[in-house]
Write an enzyme that holds these catalytic residues in place. Structure first.
Site, PDB file in Angstrom:
ATOM      1  CG  ASN A  10      12.915 116.769  -2.427  1.00  0.00           C
ATOM      2  OD1 ASN A  10      13.745 117.657  -2.600  1.00  0.00           O
ATOM      3  ND2 ASN A  10      11.692 117.010  -1.967  1.00  0.00           N
ATOM      4  CD1 TRP A  11      19.275 114.659  -2.822  1.00  0.00           C
ATOM      5  CD2 TRP A  11      21.022 115.997  -3.288  1.00  0.00           C
ATOM      6  NE1 TRP A  11      20.221 113.904  -3.476  1.00  0.00           N
ATOM      7  CE2 TRP A  11      21.298 114.693  -3.776  1.00  0.00           C
ATOM      8  CE3 TRP A  11      21.971 116.998  -3.475  1.00  0.00           C
ATOM      9  CZ2 TRP A  11      22.495 114.381  -4.438  1.00  0.00           C
ATOM     10  CZ3 TRP A  11      23.163 116.684  -4.125  1.00  0.00           C
ATOM     11  CH2 TRP A  11      23.422 115.383  -4.599  1.00  0.00           C
ATOM     12  CE  LYS A  12      12.025 116.693   1.672  1.00  0.00           C
ATOM     13  NZ  LYS A  12      11.075 116.403   2.717  1.00  0.00           N
ATOM     14  CG  HIS A  98       7.711 118.677  -1.623  1.00  0.00           C
ATOM     15  ND1 HIS A  98       7.551 118.968  -0.291  1.00  0.00           N
ATOM     16  CD2 HIS A  98       8.263 117.451  -1.676  1.00  0.00           C
ATOM     17  CE1 HIS A  98       8.007 117.950   0.430  1.00  0.00           C
ATOM     18  NE2 HIS A  98       8.448 117.017  -0.395  1.00  0.00           N
ATOM     19  CD  GLU A 100       9.386 119.587   2.818  1.00  0.00           C
ATOM     20  OE1 GLU A 100      10.318 119.833   2.027  1.00  0.00           O
ATOM     21  OE2 GLU A 100       9.331 118.532   3.487  1.00  0.00           O
ATOM     22  CD  GLU A 168       6.755 113.582  -1.280  1.00  0.00           C
ATOM     23  OE1 GLU A 168       7.780 112.897  -1.222  1.00  0.00           O
ATOM     24  OE2 GLU A 168       6.748 114.808  -1.138  1.00  0.00           O
ATOM     25  N   GLY A 174       9.395 113.191   6.736  1.00  0.00           N
ATOM     26  CA  GLY A 174      10.403 113.561   7.723  1.00  0.00           C
ATOM     27  C   GLY A 174      10.039 113.180   9.147  1.00  0.00           C
ATOM     28  CB  SER A 214       9.171 108.075   6.714  1.00  0.00           C
ATOM     29  OG  SER A 214       9.135 109.303   7.428  1.00  0.00           O
ATOM     30  N   GLY A 235      13.392 111.747   0.747  1.00  0.00           N
ATOM     31  CA  GLY A 235      14.055 112.907   1.316  1.00  0.00           C
ATOM     32  C   GLY A 235      15.295 112.492   2.086  1.00  0.00           C
ATOM     33  N   GLY A 236      15.151 112.313   3.398  1.00  0.00           N
ATOM     34  CA  GLY A 236      16.302 112.064   4.274  1.00  0.00           C
ATOM     35  C   GLY A 236      17.221 110.955   3.795  1.00  0.00           C
TER      36      GLY A 236
HETATM   37  P1  13P Z   1      11.463 112.055   3.882  1.00  0.00           P
HETATM   38  O1  13P Z   1      11.903 110.857   3.041  1.00  0.00           O
HETATM   39  O2  13P Z   1      12.599 112.715   4.574  1.00  0.00           O
HETATM   40  O3  13P Z   1      10.305 111.708   4.748  1.00  0.00           O
HETATM   41  O4  13P Z   1      10.942 113.156   2.812  1.00  0.00           O
HETATM   42  C1  13P Z   1      10.007 112.784   1.863  1.00  0.00           C
HETATM   43  C2  13P Z   1       9.823 113.887   0.910  1.00  0.00           C
HETATM   44  O5  13P Z   1       9.256 114.916   1.235  1.00  0.00           O
HETATM   45  C3  13P Z   1      10.369 113.716  -0.442  1.00  0.00           C
HETATM   46  O6  13P Z   1       9.936 114.715  -1.310  1.00  0.00           O
END
Ligand code: 13P
Length: 252
Positions: A10-12, A98, A100, A168, A174, A214, A235-236
């Protein structure tokens, strides 16, 4: 029950055209050079980069997905994107609900369910996200929060082919604070038990439940090895070819 792990990036809201092209091409090149990899790979860039990403991974086993879609097929919805357009530009998956989006856009379970139903109708696989906040975990509400979000967000007609669940924990996203294997397995098992009630043991046994929050190269293997963890939503670490690839190798 063997489930093929899904490793989803997920590149956000990250990347510009050049970064996205290099990242997608890098992942595609690794995937093409490893035909025996035992997991499926997915990248989910921001909307304007979907076409760029789809072109970059063409001819490789890497799939492309969106990060949201609208519940309606078309119409006067400025700034929104339909599931059928995602499909048209080369997506096969879409992330929905998600945390977010639940926070930034006040998305509710019933909106997530409607979006997921639109995704299924367009022929996309819906990745339905659920997860508790730290306050909810500290209050002992983790299982109830997750099973309740699952009941409210799961699309009608969900089966193991068209739907993936992503657990999640909000406190792990994050933050570098990953769920312990015991914490992850406890929630994943509860999600599967709830799925058995909702869609029956056969489909629930085949449906993939991803862990997100994470996930990194150094913790992916032990999470993905858990009985009810069937991959990751990353994510990251999905923004670096080598980290994403290391996680894929941990899964496959
Ligand atoms: P991180 O891997 O950066 O914690 O993000 C997880 C996430 O929200 C994937 O959708």
């Amino acid at each position: 029950m063997s489930r093929i792990p899904l490793i989803a990036g997920n590149w956000k809201m990250n990347g510009l055209v050049a970064d996205a092209t290099a990242l997608a091409q890098g992942i595609a090149a690794k995937a093409k050079a490893a035909p025996a990899l035992g997991c499926q790979l997915l990248i989910c860039p921001p909307f304007p980069l979907l076409g760029v990403a789809a072109t970059a991974v063409a001819g490789s086993p890497v799939a492309v997905g969106g990060q949201d879609c609208h519940a309606k097929v078309s119409g006067a919805h400025t700034g929104d994107t339909s599931a059928s357009l995602l499909k048209d530009v080369g997506c096969s998956y879409v992330i929905l609900g998600h945390s977010e989006r639940r926070t930034d856009h006040a998305e509710t379970d019933s909106q997530v369910k409607a979006k997921a139903e639109a995704a299924l109708a367009a022929g996309l696989v819906a990745i339905v996200c659920i997860g508790e906040t730290l306050a909810q975990r500290d209050a002992g509400q983790t299982i109830e929060v997750n099973t309740s979000q699952l009941r409210g967000s799961l699309p009608a007609g969900a089966n193991a082919e068209n739907t993936v669940i992503a657990y999640e924990p909000v406190w792990a996203i994050g933050t570098g604070r990953v769920a312990t294997p015991d914490q992850a397995q406890e929630v994943h098992a509860a999600i599967r038990a709830e799925l058995i009630k909702l869609i029956g043991a056969d489909e629930a046994g085949k449906m993939r439940i991803l862990y997100g929050g994470s996930m990194k190269p150094d913790n992916a293997a032990q999470l993905i090895a858990l009985p009810d963890v069937d991959g990751g939503l990353i994510g990251g670490a999905s923004l670096k070819v080598d980290d994403f690839w290391a996680i894929a190798q941990a899964a496959g």
